[in-house]
Design an enzyme around this catalytic site. Structure first.
Site, short mmCIF file in Angstrom:
data_model
loop_
_atom_site.label_atom_id
_atom_site.label_comp_id
_atom_site.label_asym_id
_atom_site.label_seq_id
_atom_site.Cartn_x
_atom_site.Cartn_y
_atom_site.Cartn_z
N GLU A 60 0.82 -1.21 0.00
CA GLU A 60 0.00 0.00 0.00
C GLU A 60 0.85 1.26 0.00
O GLU A 60 0.55 2.24 -0.70
CB GLU A 60 -0.94 -0.01 1.21
N HIS A 129 -11.44 -5.88 7.75
CA HIS A 129 -12.13 -5.63 6.49
C HIS A 129 -13.36 -4.75 6.65
O HIS A 129 -14.11 -4.57 5.69
CB HIS A 129 -12.57 -6.94 5.84
#
Length: 337
Positions: A60, A129
């Site tokens: 990321e 998540h």
């Protein structure tokens, strides 16, 4: 006009910008051949080629760092981080580089990048998540933070974000990707049926960043929400029977404070709804701003209906997720004063 759910509207927005602007490109985690874990980039690589839509390593920090460099060079990168929870390894790049590049360079460089990411709960994704980290982005001067609640806004806001010369964190409520949701557990998987729920123009259009929408006009109490919570709040309002005004913020930075203030001065009451944790959530900033500007118009304390101040609980998601019953209690409490 075409009937689209949010996934289709976002895909259409990306397709249009790739076709119209050769400087726009898309990359990130599984966005190429696979089309994204939620299929938002489906068939874009096939249509526009490997250099316009491609996969990146699971890094990321590397993804967003590369996008910052591309933006400074003159491109308009749109990157996907597979879940908002995964952005944190790149937080330093967003804060120390993207948000400050224009100021640090005296306007010589800027970072016109858009960071797309599914966020929020409702799909039993658990702690890694399902988080709602919007407040930590809203705190950073130089970043814009956008959260749509419906397909029409999703498309228009995404095109506006890509065309913006500042970095934008674009959070997509995964719970309503396939349609609206009223917050009740018995609707747990209904929105995955793939039904389409909105008429969306097929061509290019934008929804301005920083302009809220009055989803439902009313006179007794103002309800502020964004993303999935717009639908949950609307369901609660309709069940309560109150004449509540529901405002969909659409973007939290920039914030349409004028629309909020006008509504609260009219109703004298306000309830804020978001699914992130209550403590230091964005509702706290909204509450402070309203108190500063509407103190003498308030007839009741400002209410907040939020997630718990705990890590996101997988097993107790439907208790954590703000639902109509909790919102109705807050509305009734506001009306008792």
């Amino acid at each position: 006009m075409a009937s689209m759910n949010m996934i289709q509207a976002l895909n259409n927005a990306l397709d249009i910008t790739l076709a119209s602007d050769p400087d726009t490109l898309i990359f990130g985690e599984d966005v190429g051949y696979f089309g994204g874990v939620f299929r938002v980039t489906d068939k874009l690589q096939e249509k526009h080629g490997l250099t316009r839509c491609f996969d990146a390593p699971i890094s990321e920090g590397g993804i967003i760092a590369a996008a910052i460099g591309m933006g400074a060079y003159g491109l308009r990168p749109v990157v996907e981080i597979q879940f908002a929870d995964y952005i944190l390894p790149a937080y330093d790049q967003l804060v120390s580089e993207a948000a400050r590049l224009r100021y640090r360079s005296g306007g010589e460089f800027w970072a016109p990048l858009t960071v797309r990411s599914p966020y929020g709960g409702g799909i039993f994704g658990g702690q890694t998540h399902s988080q709602s980290p919007e407040a930590i982005f809203a705190h950073i001067t130089g970043l814009k933070t956008v959260i749509p609640s419906n397909p029409y806004d999703a498309k228009g806001l995404l095109i506006a974000a890509i065309e913006c010369d500042d970095p934008v964190v674009f959070l997509e409520p995964k719970r309503i990707y396939n349609g609206p949701f009223d917050g009740r557990p018995d609707q747990a998987m209904k929105t995955w049926a793939g039904h389409k729920d909105a008429e969306v123009p097929e061509g290019h259009y934008t929804v301005p960043l920083g302009k809220a929408a009055i989803t439902r006009p009313g006179s007794e109490v103002t309800v502020l929400a964004y993303g999935t919570m717009v639908h949950v709040a609307l369901s609660a309002i309709e069940e309560s029977g109150l004449d509540a005004e529901l405002i969909d913020l659409r973007s939290i930075v920039p914030l349409d404070i004028d629309t909020i203030v006008a509504s609260v001065k009219k109703t004298g009451r306000c309830v804020i709804v978001h699914e992130a944790s209550r403590f230091s959530g964005f509702g706290a900033e909204l509450s402070a701003l309203i108190q500063e500007r509407c103190f003498y118009h308030l007839k009741a304390p400002i209410g907040r209906v939020c997630g718990w101040d705990t890590p996101y609980p997988h097993a107790f998601e439907w208790d954590y997720f703000p639902g109509p019953a909790r919102i109705i209690r807050a509305l009734n409490s506001a009306m008792e004063n």
